[in-house]
Scaffold this active site. Structure first.
Site: not given
Length: 686
Positions: A352, A356, A471
């Site tokens: 997909l 990170g 993040d």
């Protein structure tokens, strides 16, 4: 005489019609459930009656439902519009978590118009689903014994009793316990998932319109109830209702048991004695049969020994190693082989995208056929294990509709895997930057913004600890099949107690979303998440990235472009042209201005996420004037930060040139030395 006979027959027929219907009882008493069949109890889901007479609603499987109802409805009113009858019930329950102090979700005594409840597991307790929550047409009454704190329903803690009417958001609730006297100081706490029997009483007094709930660790009913809630149940109850129990499990599981049950319409329920009820079975004993072969030759014995040695070696080689930290968080939810099969061997066609610190694959679980996303952490990730543990610890117990749900995990030697709900529409950045195939409307974008804000409010203020995501960015906002926004990727998250100061840690984040104060202080706070959320607001409104390294100096930083347009009175010039002018101007102005407010160089000048949510919901208006403040203004802060970065430090693609479409992640070894740094492209080790 004939007329007299006719009158007598008529009176007899009238008396017969006035008699209660035998198919609708007014009481029941079960001192255990041994030998009961479908005429005495209707079971659905995983519910079963064990051989010793204990009713087991759920086992230690994840995300299952168990229902147990008396098969015949009780009459709760004389007519549909009439006054509800009083009722009383008593039952003994036991909740055994799969792992100590880690269970979920609980059980509920239930009165419903049907015994075939179409419901979800986990926090919904098998009673309702998200689309039916709060509807008057549910005609549902329940008393929940909840062992998981859920933000969506405003739960007070993870060990409470609540009265629920047509919703899982309790009308009244209290921490589990009982009173030995009449004053508050006499309360004794009870742990619902202690594995010990708890006797419960639920009484409704129709004349006083009050529901009383009482629990105890003994057979003696305390004089003071744990909960008293004034309510007229006449509008809630239909003429005939089913009575029983519902339970469910989530990511973490508990076995939910009922040892005995009594119920009575218009009177006290027959008493139960814990000592006379069936007990839970003890742990199963393992017997090893010893088989001696007397005619096996030495050659065969040697061959068996070799084969056994190979088998044990392979078994040990492929075994999932469980370490101490895993026992504190929970079990392996999936085997490696199951996830390997689900992703077709982690084939490239199942990929997909790059996360990170690893790759994310689409998978279909072989047994349930459920679609999932499996994050496989890179073998060469030096911080892989640490970030893997962080992600599990951060979101393993988080429950919010706008967070990507962690379904489970697996660790096998160097392979670290996390399993999530599959988000059919991928990440938000694919719909904003470059040339997206699908253009989100402003209505869809505004809804996603509010979804992410709701998730951050939960993380910062409503969870039992402060969770700093660290993040927040478009690529970490996932969209489900209905384009609802869900915040994901908790690999960098940090937790600390409410009221405490966050500790100094390794500075990490994504350039353009990283608050200016973080490299100087080494501390990530909710304020730094708000800064990143400000960048997200601006990029959703404009369709531009927060930082464009190859752009002209005046166009490099998005927040400064917006600020300059705002000063010129032309802030709407920054609106994404792909919207073709179709947007709500009031909402758009508010989002752009709020993006500037959240991106303020001074941390204390930024709003909290609670204030942000109030702005987005229109409860309060934004300040009339926006200004730069603090020791670092927008442009000055980025200029100072970017000045330390050498061009050679930017990651190169395989062709040797910088890929402007990749996120740049920045990390510092310490908070005191910002001259040393590394930049990482999207998908690289952070």
């Amino acid at each position: 005489m004939t007329n007299l006979n006719m009158i007598l027959q008529f009176l007899s027929l009238l008396l017969f019609l006035l008699m209660p219907v035998s198919s609708q009882p007014d009481q029941l008493l079960y001192d255990g459930f041994k030998g009961l069949g479908s005429n005495n109890m209707t079971l659905n889901g995983v519910a079963e009656i064990e051989s010793n007479g204990v009713l087991k609603l759920t086992n230690d499987s994840s995300k299952v439902i168990g229902h147990a109802f008396y098969p015949t409805p009780f009459q709760f009113k004389n007519s549909s519009e009439g006054k509800a009858f009083s009722f009383s019930t008593s039952f003994a329950l036991v909740i055994v978590p799969e792992f100590p102090k880690l269970g979920g979700h609980g059980l509920a005594f239930t009165i419903a118009p049907t015994k075939d409840l179409k419901a979800h597991p986990a926090q919904y307790l098998g009673l309702l689903d998200s689309s039916d929550m709060g509807k008057f047409s549910n005609h549902l009454f329940a008393v929940e014994f909840d062992t998981a704190k859920d933000f969506e329903f405003g739960d007070i803690n993870d060990n409470h009793v609540g009265i629920d009417i047509n919703s899982l958001a309790s009308n009244a609730s209290a921490p589990a316990g009982y009173y030995t006297g009449n004053d508050d100081s006499s309360k004794q706490n009870l742990t619902l998932q202690s594995g010990n029997p708890i006797l419960a009483w639920v009484d409704y007094d129709a004349s006083q319109s009050v529901v009383n709930v009482t629990i105890s660790a003994s057979s003696t009913k305390p004089k003071r109830p744990l909960l008293s809630f004034h309510v007229d149940l006449s509008p809630i109850f239909e003429k005939s209702m089913y009575v029983g129990f519902s339970a469910s499990t989530g990511l973490l599981a508990s076995s939910h048991y009922i040892l005995g049950w009594s119920f009575k319409i218009n009177g006290p329920a027959p008493p139960l004695d814990l000592s006379s009820l069936p007990q839970l079975p003890g742990p199963k004993k393992k017997h090893t049969s010893l088989i001696i072969g007397v005619s096996v030759s030495c050659v065969v014995l040697a061959l068996c020994a070799v084969l056994f040695g190979i088998y044990m070696y392979r078994r040990h080689k492929n075994a999932d190693v469980i370490e101490a930290w895993e026992l504190e968080i929970g079990p392996h939810r999936y085997s490696y082989q199951e996830l390997k099969k689900a992703t077709k061997g982690f084939k490239d066609k199942q990929l997909l995208g790059q996360g990170g610190f690893g790759s994310v694959y689409k998978g279909t679980l072989p047994n349930s056929k459920t679609q999932v996303a499996v994050k496989r952490i890179s073998h060469d990730s030096k911080q892989g294990l640490r970030e893997f543990v962080s992600e599990i610890a951060s979101i393993g117990r988080l429950r919010h509709r706008n967070l990507v749900q962690l379904l489970g995990w697996c660790r096998r030697r160097g392979d670290l895997l996390l399993v999530y709900d599959f988000m059919a529409n991928g990440s938000l950045d694919k719909y904003l930057f470059d040339e997206p195939e699908t253009i989100l409307s402003w209505e869809q974008r505004f809804k996603i913004i509010k979804d992410v804000a709701s998730a951050l409010l939960y993380l910062h203020e409503d969870y039992e600890q402060v969770v700093v995501h660290r993040d927040v960015k478009a690529s970490n906002v996932l969209l489900d099949g209905e384009l609802n926004g869900r915040l994901g990727d908790f690999g960098l998250a940090r937790l600390y107690e409410h009221g405490a100061n966050p500790s100094t840690t390794r500075v990490v984040g994504t350039l353009g979303y990283l608050a200016p104060e973080v490299p100087r202080t080494g501390k990530a706070t909710p304020n730094s998440d708000v800064f990143a959320f400000g960048a997200l607001l601006l990029e959703v409104a404009s369709g531009l990235r927060p930082l464009e390294p190859k752009a002209l100096p005046e166009d490099m930083v998005l927040v400064d472009c917006v600020w300059n347009k705002f000063k010129q009175g032309r802030i709407l010039d920054m609106v994404d042209p792909r919207l073709n002018g179709v947007f709500n101007e009031r909402e758009m102005l508010m989002v752009l201005k709020l993006g500037l407010l959240c991106s303020n160089g001074a941390p204390n000048a930024r709003p909290s996420m609670r204030q942000v949510v109030r702005f987005l919901e229109g409860e309060v208006g934004l300040p009339d004037e926006l200004r730069k403040s603090g020791d670092l203004s927008y442009q000055e802060g980025f200029d100072e930060f970017l000045h330390t970065l050498e061009p050679s430090s930017i990651d190169q693609t395989s062709t040797g040139s910088y890929d402007r479409n990749r996120d740049m992640h920045v990390s510092f070894p310490s908070s005191t030395d910002t001259s040393l740094y590394t930049l990482h492209g999207k998908g690289e080790t952070r």
